[in-house]
Scaffold this active site. Structure first.
Site, PDB file in Angstrom:
ATOM      1  CG  LEU A  33      -2.051  -0.980   1.311  1.00 31.95           C
ATOM      2  CD1 LEU A  33      -2.672  -0.977   2.702  1.00 31.95           C
ATOM      3  CD2 LEU A  33      -3.099  -0.656   0.257  1.00 31.95           C
ATOM      4  CG  ASP A  34       0.029   4.743  -2.356  1.00 36.71           C
ATOM      5  OD1 ASP A  34      -0.381   5.375  -1.373  1.00 36.71           O
ATOM      6  OD2 ASP A  34      -0.634   4.641  -3.415  1.00 36.71           O
ATOM      7  CE1 TYR A  35       5.562   8.279   4.161  1.00 39.85           C
ATOM      8  CE2 TYR A  35       4.281  10.107   3.280  1.00 39.85           C
ATOM      9  CZ  TYR A  35       5.158   9.600   4.234  1.00 39.85           C
ATOM     10  OH  TYR A  35       5.622  10.414   5.237  1.00 39.85           O
ATOM     11  CB  SER A  72      -2.791   3.719   0.399  1.00 42.16           C
ATOM     12  OG  SER A  72      -2.898   4.323  -0.872  1.00 42.16           O
ATOM     13  NE  ARG A 114      -2.586   6.488  -4.081  1.00 40.29           N
ATOM     14  CZ  ARG A 114      -3.245   7.282  -3.244  1.00 40.29           C
ATOM     15  NH1 ARG A 114      -3.804   8.399  -3.694  1.00 40.29           N
ATOM     16  NH2 ARG A 114      -3.346   6.976  -1.956  1.00 40.29           N
TER      17      ARG A 114
END
Length: 268
Positions: free
Chosen positions: A102-104, A106, A202
């Site tokens: 999960l990105d920064y 999220s 995204r």
């Protein structure tokens, strides 16, 4: 299994920790120090770390559910000094492997396991992933059609990380999507997809000039986040372990069938 991996798999230490322990002479093989990082541990070997015998876990698998907060990276170390999940997780989980990322910006459900094969199987799977998201625009018919029919983009850099080298991307049709609420300048959705590509959602909405303001994963392969507090963990339930073992068994069966099929196909 290589010595550092053996230590990481069967103790609280990470591979990086194991390398340091080996280098410092803290690891012994049958009571003699061993500094061969690439040594392959053999059946019957007695490996000690700081004088304690390393006890093998065998085929036991441990999986935890973690509610990842925003502003935390899913990586071991960041060259910019930002916080990672391993700064937040209890020390006993430092050697666990995240199932995807999960990105920064999220948050939400992240699975971690102490078994490489299990992590790989789950990451490569087509199991459903469900997210609650908020975009900064009303939903358009073009977005709806793309969610229903899929989308192929030669340029999928909108919504991607600025350093990403992935330009093109193919998006499969969404499994499902529901509008949770909407206004003149936003839409809240719950979407389910069965892929885990790099910043997929995204990028998808970025193609329509819509920015994802919030993204929270709430389910993965039938595992629900439910009311697990942010930055907390829990172990799999018995039913979740049963479902996991059934999934792994089915996957191995499918792989065996595919290999047999390939052997039967004559070369051109």
């Amino acid at each position: 299994m290589r010595l550092n991996k053996y230590i990481a798999h069967n103790t609280k230490y990470s591979r990086r920790d194991a390398d340091k322990l080996i280098e410092d002479g803290e690891v012994t093989l049958n009571k003699r120090p061993i500094k061969e990082f690439g040594y392959e541990v053999q059946p019957g070997d007695r490996i000690f770390v700081k004088g304690r015998l390393v006890k093998e876990k065998g085929n036991e698998v441990t999986v935890i559910v973690y509610n990842k907060p925003k502003g935390v990276l899913v990586t071991k170390k960041d060259d910019r000094g930002r916080a990672t999940i391993y700064h937040k997780l209890p020390g006993k989980f430092r050697h666990f492997i995240p199932v995807g990322r999960l990105d920064y910006a999220s948050e939400g459900l992240l699975l971690l396991t102490d078994n490489v094969e299990v992590a790989t199987a789950l990451m490569e799977s087509k199991l459903d992933r469900t997210y609650n998201i908020k975009i900064d625009k009303p939903l358009t018919q073009e977005m709806v059609s793309a969610m229903q029919e899929g989308l192929v983009l030669d340029d999928a850099r909108a919504g991607a990380h600025e350093k990403s080298k992935i330009y093109s991307m193919e998006f499969a049709p969404f499994i499902s999507f529901d509008i949770r609420s909407e206004g003149k300048s936003y839409t809240k959705l719950r979407v389910t997809i069965n892929e885990g590509k790099n910043r997929e959602l995204r990028r998808f909405f970025g193609h329509f000039n819509a920015k994802v303001l919030d993204l929270k994963r709430v389910a993965f392969g039938g595992i629900e986040l439910n009311n697990l507090p942010t930055n907390k963990t829990r172990f799999f339930t018995k039913k979740e372990y049963d479902d996991l073992h059934a999934f792994l068994k089915q996957r191995k069966k499918a792989q065996k069938k595919e290999r047999a099929k390939q052997k039967e196909t004559p070369e051109a």
